[in-house]
Design an enzyme around this catalytic site. Structure first.
Site, PDB file in Angstrom:
ATOM      1  N   ARG A  52      31.402  49.403  16.473  1.00  0.00           N
ATOM      2  CA  ARG A  52      30.181  50.760  15.305  1.00  0.00           C
ATOM      3  C   ARG A  52      30.715  50.868  13.608  1.00  0.00           C
ATOM      4  NH1 ARG A  52      28.685  54.377  19.584  1.00  0.00           N
ATOM      5  NH2 ARG A  52      31.366  53.853  19.592  1.00  0.00           N
ATOM      6  N   ASP A 100      40.695  37.490  34.204  1.00  0.00           N
ATOM      7  CA  ASP A 100      41.463  38.574  34.817  1.00  0.00           C
ATOM      8  C   ASP A 100      43.138  38.234  34.292  1.00  0.00           C
ATOM      9  OD1 ASP A 100      44.088  39.233  36.403  1.00  0.00           O
ATOM     10  OD2 ASP A 100      42.316  39.173  38.524  1.00  0.00           O
ATOM     11  N   HIS A 101      43.890  38.486  32.968  1.00  0.00           N
ATOM     12  CA  HIS A 101      44.826  38.725  33.121  1.00  0.00           C
ATOM     13  C   HIS A 101      46.000  37.696  33.738  1.00  0.00           C
ATOM     14  CE1 HIS A 101      46.680  42.386  33.051  1.00  0.00           C
ATOM     15  NE2 HIS A 101      47.956  42.095  32.473  1.00  0.00           N
ATOM     16  N   LYS A 125      48.638  34.214  32.703  1.00  0.00           N
ATOM     17  CA  LYS A 125      51.066  34.283  33.050  1.00  0.00           C
ATOM     18  C   LYS A 125      50.830  33.021  33.566  1.00  0.00           C
ATOM     19  CE  LYS A 125      50.614  39.486  33.829  1.00  0.00           C
ATOM     20  NZ  LYS A 125      51.530  39.165  32.928  1.00  0.00           N
ATOM     21  N   GLU A 163      54.947  49.371  38.795  1.00  0.00           N
ATOM     22  CA  GLU A 163      54.690  49.200  37.389  1.00  0.00           C
ATOM     23  C   GLU A 163      56.074  50.889  37.882  1.00  0.00           C
ATOM     24  OE1 GLU A 163      50.816  48.940  35.348  1.00  0.00           O
ATOM     25  OE2 GLU A 163      49.999  49.847  36.932  1.00  0.00           O
ATOM     26  N   HIS A 172      44.146  41.863  40.838  1.00  0.00           N
ATOM     27  CA  HIS A 172      44.988  41.143  40.562  1.00  0.00           C
ATOM     28  C   HIS A 172      45.840  40.506  41.973  1.00  0.00           C
ATOM     29  CE1 HIS A 172      44.834  42.134  35.786  1.00  0.00           C
ATOM     30  NE2 HIS A 172      44.956  44.039  36.388  1.00  0.00           N
TER      31      HIS A 172
HETATM   32  P1  NAP Z   1      38.272  50.870  23.741  1.00  0.00           P
HETATM   33  O1  NAP Z   1      39.425  51.521  22.497  1.00  0.00           O
HETATM   34  O2  NAP Z   1      37.461  52.317  23.770  1.00  0.00           O
HETATM   35  O3  NAP Z   1      37.249  50.411  22.783  1.00  0.00           O
HETATM   36  C1  NAP Z   1      35.845  50.366  22.474  1.00  0.00           C
HETATM   37  C2  NAP Z   1      35.177  49.282  21.581  1.00  0.00           C
HETATM   38  O4  NAP Z   1      34.267  49.300  22.382  1.00  0.00           O
HETATM   39  C3  NAP Z   1      35.535  49.260  20.263  1.00  0.00           C
HETATM   40  O5  NAP Z   1      36.007  48.467  19.724  1.00  0.00           O
HETATM   41  C4  NAP Z   1      34.473  50.286  20.147  1.00  0.00           C
HETATM   42  O6  NAP Z   1      34.025  50.493  18.148  1.00  0.00           O
HETATM   43  C5  NAP Z   1      33.174  49.451  20.807  1.00  0.00           C
HETATM   44  N1  NAP Z   1      31.820  50.226  21.261  1.00  0.00           N
HETATM   45  C6  NAP Z   1      31.800  51.316  21.757  1.00  0.00           C
HETATM   46  N2  NAP Z   1      30.662  51.578  22.065  1.00  0.00           N
HETATM   47  C7  NAP Z   1      29.974  50.664  21.199  1.00  0.00           C
HETATM   48  C8  NAP Z   1      28.169  49.823  20.493  1.00  0.00           C
HETATM   49  N3  NAP Z   1      27.410  50.942  21.107  1.00  0.00           N
HETATM   50  N4  NAP Z   1      28.215  49.015  19.602  1.00  0.00           N
HETATM   51  C9  NAP Z   1      29.592  48.034  19.655  1.00  0.00           C
HETATM   52  N5  NAP Z   1      31.019  48.092  20.184  1.00  0.00           N
HETATM   53  C10 NAP Z   1      31.089  49.555  20.282  1.00  0.00           C
HETATM   54  O7  NAP Z   1      38.522  50.291  24.499  1.00  0.00           O
HETATM   55  P2  NAP Z   1      38.796  48.770  25.310  1.00  0.00           P
HETATM   56  O8  NAP Z   1      41.019  49.738  25.846  1.00  0.00           O
HETATM   57  O9  NAP Z   1      39.078  48.564  24.419  1.00  0.00           O
HETATM   58  O10 NAP Z   1      38.585  48.420  26.192  1.00  0.00           O
HETATM   59  C11 NAP Z   1      37.672  47.221  26.124  1.00  0.00           C
HETATM   60  C12 NAP Z   1      37.230  46.597  28.013  1.00  0.00           C
HETATM   61  O11 NAP Z   1      38.178  45.765  27.624  1.00  0.00           O
HETATM   62  C13 NAP Z   1      36.999  47.347  28.283  1.00  0.00           C
HETATM   63  O12 NAP Z   1      36.001  46.905  29.255  1.00  0.00           O
HETATM   64  C14 NAP Z   1      37.972  47.512  28.911  1.00  0.00           C
HETATM   65  O13 NAP Z   1      38.300  47.852  30.895  1.00  0.00           O
HETATM   66  C15 NAP Z   1      39.026  46.074  28.779  1.00  0.00           C
HETATM   67  N6  NAP Z   1      40.509  46.502  29.261  1.00  0.00           N
HETATM   68  C16 NAP Z   1      41.175  46.547  28.168  1.00  0.00           C
HETATM   69  C17 NAP Z   1      42.589  46.569  28.664  1.00  0.00           C
HETATM   70  C18 NAP Z   1      43.073  47.570  27.570  1.00  0.00           C
HETATM   71  O14 NAP Z   1      44.864  47.328  27.850  1.00  0.00           O
HETATM   72  N7  NAP Z   1      42.598  48.362  26.796  1.00  0.00           N
HETATM   73  C19 NAP Z   1      42.781  46.275  29.227  1.00  0.00           C
HETATM   74  C20 NAP Z   1      42.222  45.473  30.687  1.00  0.00           C
HETATM   75  C21 NAP Z   1      40.757  45.276  30.654  1.00  0.00           C
HETATM   76  P3  NAP Z   1      33.496  50.753  18.121  1.00  0.00           P
HETATM   77  O15 NAP Z   1      33.545  52.586  17.768  1.00  0.00           O
HETATM   78  O16 NAP Z   1      33.694  51.108  15.908  1.00  0.00           O
HETATM   79  O17 NAP Z   1      31.819  51.170  18.134  1.00  0.00           O
END
Ligand code: NAP
Length: 498
Positions: free
Chosen positions: A61, A188-189, A193, A227, A251
């Site tokens: 967004r 599932d990353h 690995k 961890e 995992h």
């Molecule tokens: P995050 O930092 O909160 O990012 C969320 C993203 O979604 C942002 O780019 C946000 O951008 C976008 N977003 C939110 N609402 C939106 C909407 N209505 N329309 C379009 N875009 C929208 O989350 P994240 O940590 O990157 O995680 C993303 C996914 O990966 C989640 O399912 C999480 O469980 C999974 N995950 C993350 C990690 C990690 O290491 N971070 C690891 C494993 C899994 P805007 O605010 O600009 O819209």
């Protein structure tokens, strides 16, 4: 050349360019995109795997133009990419393939623009849902409405894939309305690995292990994912999840499947996933006294920097576990009677993921009781220092009779394979697999549901009992009753070593 390299052919990395593709990253401004996806894609670009016609389209967004997004991507690569500063020309060329669309998953903003970008390109189309799972359905529905869910399109979805069987089923059913199973790549990353794949190579590429790989010769198997970090900034999310949902259901379960499954007939996606599914379906329910949970305490002498779990999540009465250890069994011919012990936690003594296969003692010691009882132990280290160690019993050198000792036959992959072996991060490998259309390392919907079907009763059990996790010292190997659980079985956990 080190002594480990002698006799090992020189490693030459062969990079095969993938087909031209367009990858849309929904959530392209988010944490995962900046830390993993974008730096990973840049590394693949530098390795020559990304064709010049490939495009990466960030979508979120936040109001950005292409230049603003490229700046963000360059910063992400600088912060989370490799330790070496990337060559300016390479970075510039990569950024030339990156663009941005401001889009709302829940509204109409941006969809016409994305449709225009993706129209009739004739390339592989992939859509990475790097957003909250609450938005998966909205994205899938809009992709279809705007004509982008054609039968060749692929979607990549991130964990958590549901928080129980019911929500996983709903999520699967929602995605299935718009995409067939062959189009859905559930990441599932751990499966990306290098060593996890090596697990399959070691098991199914060698004659040595398979004859011994069963209840007759294996005493038990341990899987540890430890961890050193706490919940950090993820406290709010983590407290609704806990170690069981966050780590074991996905995992550790995947590792268990790979170590226990029957040899698939071929190394192809459904053959491998069928065998994994059979393992999950054969898992015994976990008895209440075969699961222990813990929460880490504040670090002694450093509670300001490293608060307790409950302080970190801001709930003094939280009953969510940051540590879990459990014992399960697989009811099939190969494994009947062999316990599998699983353990994972935060703020443990070292960062270490390891699978250990402990073999039985020899049926009879010809060296007499004083030689001691010895077992072969095969350790597969997933991180750090990926490699394999086989504990072998030999004679202690020197005079003084036949005394036996255990020594490790150690193969640390980085030493054995040398500098030429290319390090590929799990995310970059998996994204390239999406482009290649190879689902082997991605979870199928029925696998995810079967894993929840096993996990749910364990969670419901401790909820019904009002079970409260026991505290454990930060920097320890978890709760004392996890040690106790092993001791009751006459066994010990392996030391968590870095
Ligand atoms: P995050 O930092 O909160 O990012 C969320 C993203 O979604 C942002 O780019 C946000 O951008 C976008 N977003 C939110 N609402 C939106 C909407 N209505 N329309 C379009 N875009 C929208 O989350 P994240 O940590 O990157 O995680 C993303 C996914 O990966 C989640 O399912 C999480 O469980 C999974 N995950 C993350 C990690 C990690 O290491 N971070 C690891 C494993 C899994 P805007 O605010 O600009 O819209």
């Amino acid at each position: 050349m080190t002594k480990h390299q002698e006799g090992i052919p020189h490693m030459v990395s062969r990079v095969i360019q993938v087909d031209p593709f367009d990858l849309v990253i929904f959530g392209g401004t988010g944490d995962l995109a900046r830390r993993k996806i974008l730096p990973g894609l840049f590394r693949r670009f530098c390795a020559g795997q990304m064709p010049a016609s490939a495009r990466i389209i960030g979508a979120a967004r936040t109001d950005l133009d292409d230049a603003g997004y490229r700046k963000m991507v360059a910063e992400a690569i600088a912060e989370f990419g490799s330790e070496h500063t990337p060559p300016e020309a390479k970075l510039k060329a990569f950024l030339g393939q990156v663009s941005y669309v401001a889009i709302d998953a829940r509204g109409d903003t941006g969809w016409a623009a994305l449709q225009e970008i993706m129209k009739g390109t004739g390339k592989v189309e992939a859509y990475y849902f790097s957003v909250s799972p609450a938005l998966f359905g909205d994205l899938a529905e809009r992709l279809q409405r705007w004509g982008m869910a054609d039968q060749d399109a692929r979607i990549v979805v991130e964990k958590p894939f549901g928080r129980d069987l019911e929500t996983a089923r709903t999520l699967n059913a929602t995605l299935a309305k718009y995409f067939s199973e062959s189009q859905v790549y559930r990441i599932d990353h751990y499966l990306g690995k290098e060593t996890v794949q090596n697990l399959m190579a070691v098991r199914f590429g060698n004659m040595l292990f398979e004859p011994l790989w069963n209840a007759q010769y294996v005493d038990h198997i341990q899987i540890t994912v430890a961890e050193t970090v706490g919940v950090g900034g993820r406290g709010e999310y983590y407290d609704k999840s806990g170690a069981m949902r966050d780590m074991v259901q996905n995992h550790l379960m995947q590792l268990l499947c790979l170590i226990a499954m029957e040899p698939p007939a071929r190394f192809d996606p459904d053959a491998v996933r069928d065998e994994k599914l059979k393992v999950i379906r054969a898992l015994d329910p976990v008895l209440p006294h075969h699961v222990v949970r813990g929460q880490y305490e504040a670090e002694k002498g450093n509670a300001g920097a490293h608060p307790s779990y409950r302080e970190a999540v801001g709930d003094p009465r939280s009953k969510t576990e940051s540590f879990i250890a459990l014992k399960t069994q697989i009811s099939n011919w190969r494994w009947s009677g062999t316990p599998f012990y699983l353990r994972t936690g935060k703020r443990m003594s070292a960062r270490s993921s390891e699978i250990t296969v402990v073999f039985k003692e020899t049926p009879h010691s010809i060296f007499g009781a004083e030689a001691g009882q010895h077992r072969n132990v095969l350790s597969i280290r997933l991180q750090p220092n990926e490699g394999i160690t086989l504990g072998v019993t030999i004679k202690e050198p020197g005079p003084g009779g036949m005394r036996l000792i255990d020594v490790p036959l150690d193969m640390t992959f980085s030493e054995a394979l040398g500098e030429g072996a290319e390090h590929v991060d799990a995310y970059e490998r998996l994204i390239m697999d999406v482009i290649r259309g190879n689902q082997t390392l991605f979870m199928r919907g029925d696998e995810v549901e079967a894993a929840w079907a096993w996990t749910d009763p364990i969670i419901h059990g401790w909820e019904a009992r009002g079970d409260v996790p026991k505290p454990y010292e930060s920097g320890s190997d978890g709760t004392t009753d996890s040690q106790e659980m092993m001791r009751r079985d006459g066994r010990n956990w392996r030391e968590v070593s870095p």
